[in-house]
Design a protein around this motif. Sequence first.
Motif, PDB file in Angstrom:
ATOM      1  N   ILE A   6       0.865  -1.174   0.000  1.00  0.00           N
ATOM      2  CA  ILE A   6       0.000   0.000   0.000  1.00  0.00           C
ATOM      3  C   ILE A   6       0.904   1.226   0.000  1.00  0.00           C
ATOM      4  O   ILE A   6       1.789   1.351   0.854  1.00  0.00           O
ATOM      5  CB  ILE A   6      -0.921   0.001   1.237  1.00  0.00           C
ATOM      6  CG1 ILE A   6      -1.724  -1.304   1.301  1.00  0.00           C
ATOM      7  CG2 ILE A   6      -1.832   1.222   1.222  1.00  0.00           C
ATOM      8  CD1 ILE A   6      -2.369  -1.570   2.643  1.00  0.00           C
ATOM      9  N   SER A   7       0.696   2.108  -0.975  1.00  0.00           N
ATOM     10  CA  SER A   7       1.535   3.298  -1.096  1.00  0.00           C
ATOM     11  C   SER A   7       0.691   4.469  -1.576  1.00  0.00           C
ATOM     12  O   SER A   7      -0.171   4.306  -2.447  1.00  0.00           O
ATOM     13  CB  SER A   7       2.672   3.031  -2.084  1.00  0.00           C
ATOM     14  OG  SER A   7       3.497   4.160  -2.221  1.00  0.00           O
ATOM     15  N   ASP A   8       0.949   5.652  -1.014  1.00  0.00           N
ATOM     16  CA  ASP A   8       0.232   6.848  -1.461  1.00  0.00           C
ATOM     17  C   ASP A   8       0.469   7.104  -2.950  1.00  0.00           C
ATOM     18  O   ASP A   8      -0.424   7.542  -3.655  1.00  0.00           O
ATOM     19  CB  ASP A   8       0.667   8.078  -0.663  1.00  0.00           C
ATOM     20  CG  ASP A   8       0.092   8.108   0.748  1.00  0.00           C
ATOM     21  OD1 ASP A   8      -0.895   7.387   1.013  1.00  0.00           O
ATOM     22  OD2 ASP A   8       0.641   8.848   1.584  1.00  0.00           O
ATOM     23  N   ASP A   9       1.678   6.829  -3.408  1.00  0.00           N
ATOM     24  CA  ASP A   9       2.038   7.029  -4.818  1.00  0.00           C
ATOM     25  C   ASP A   9       2.656   5.747  -5.348  1.00  0.00           C
ATOM     26  O   ASP A   9       3.802   5.425  -5.006  1.00  0.00           O
ATOM     27  CB  ASP A   9       3.025   8.188  -4.951  1.00  0.00           C
ATOM     28  CG  ASP A   9       3.366   8.514  -6.392  1.00  0.00           C
ATOM     29  OD1 ASP A   9       2.995   7.732  -7.309  1.00  0.00           O
ATOM     30  OD2 ASP A   9       3.997   9.547  -6.622  1.00  0.00           O
ATOM     31  N   PRO A  10       1.933   4.995  -6.162  1.00  0.00           N
ATOM     32  CA  PRO A  10       2.462   3.734  -6.684  1.00  0.00           C
ATOM     33  C   PRO A  10       3.810   3.880  -7.400  1.00  0.00           C
ATOM     34  O   PRO A  10       4.611   2.944  -7.394  1.00  0.00           O
ATOM     35  CB  PRO A  10       1.375   3.248  -7.643  1.00  0.00           C
ATOM     36  CG  PRO A  10       0.121   3.840  -7.086  1.00  0.00           C
ATOM     37  CD  PRO A  10       0.538   5.200  -6.568  1.00  0.00           C
ATOM     38  N   THR A  33      -3.159   2.014  -3.912  1.00  0.00           N
ATOM     39  CA  THR A  33      -3.253   3.202  -3.072  1.00  0.00           C
ATOM     40  C   THR A  33      -4.181   2.896  -1.892  1.00  0.00           C
ATOM     41  O   THR A  33      -4.985   1.955  -1.948  1.00  0.00           O
ATOM     42  CB  THR A  33      -3.788   4.399  -3.876  1.00  0.00           C
ATOM     43  OG1 THR A  33      -5.048   4.045  -4.443  1.00  0.00           O
ATOM     44  CG2 THR A  33      -2.820   4.811  -4.973  1.00  0.00           C
ATOM     45  N   ASP A  35      -6.872   4.052  -0.883  1.00  0.00           N
ATOM     46  CA  ASP A  35      -8.314   4.052  -1.157  1.00  0.00           C
ATOM     47  C   ASP A  35      -8.762   2.860  -2.002  1.00  0.00           C
ATOM     48  O   ASP A  35      -9.942   2.686  -2.232  1.00  0.00           O
ATOM     49  CB  ASP A  35      -8.721   5.362  -1.834  1.00  0.00           C
ATOM     50  CG  ASP A  35      -8.019   5.580  -3.161  1.00  0.00           C
ATOM     51  OD1 ASP A  35      -6.851   5.171  -3.309  1.00  0.00           O
ATOM     52  OD2 ASP A  35      -8.632   6.182  -4.058  1.00  0.00           O
ATOM     53  N   VAL A  51       3.264   5.669   3.149  1.00  0.00           N
ATOM     54  CA  VAL A  51       1.879   6.058   3.401  1.00  0.00           C
ATOM     55  C   VAL A  51       1.919   7.126   4.487  1.00  0.00           C
ATOM     56  O   VAL A  51       2.361   6.865   5.605  1.00  0.00           O
ATOM     57  CB  VAL A  51       1.015   4.865   3.859  1.00  0.00           C
ATOM     58  CG1 VAL A  51      -0.392   5.322   4.208  1.00  0.00           C
ATOM     59  CG2 VAL A  51       0.974   3.806   2.768  1.00  0.00           C
TER      60      VAL A  51
END
Length: 69
Positions: A6-10, A33, A35, A51
């Motif tokens: 899980i990453s804010d920016d892939p 992401t 969400d 994250v």
Amino acid sequence: RKILTISDDPDDAAAWQDSHNFGKQEFDCEVVTPDKVPDFAGYEAVTLLAVRAPDGALADRLTKYVEGG
């Protein structure tokens, strides 16, 4: 072996994903992401990479995942 990252920016996780999907293909690393997090069932590992702040629902799911071993 399936890994969920899980990453804010892939794009920030591209090298991580490539390193796990390289070679003998022993791993299947999926990057999403916060969400778009699927059910954790079927993943041998769930990782967070860059994250900023998991929201309450994601934090609760992660806590249950960790407590479940």
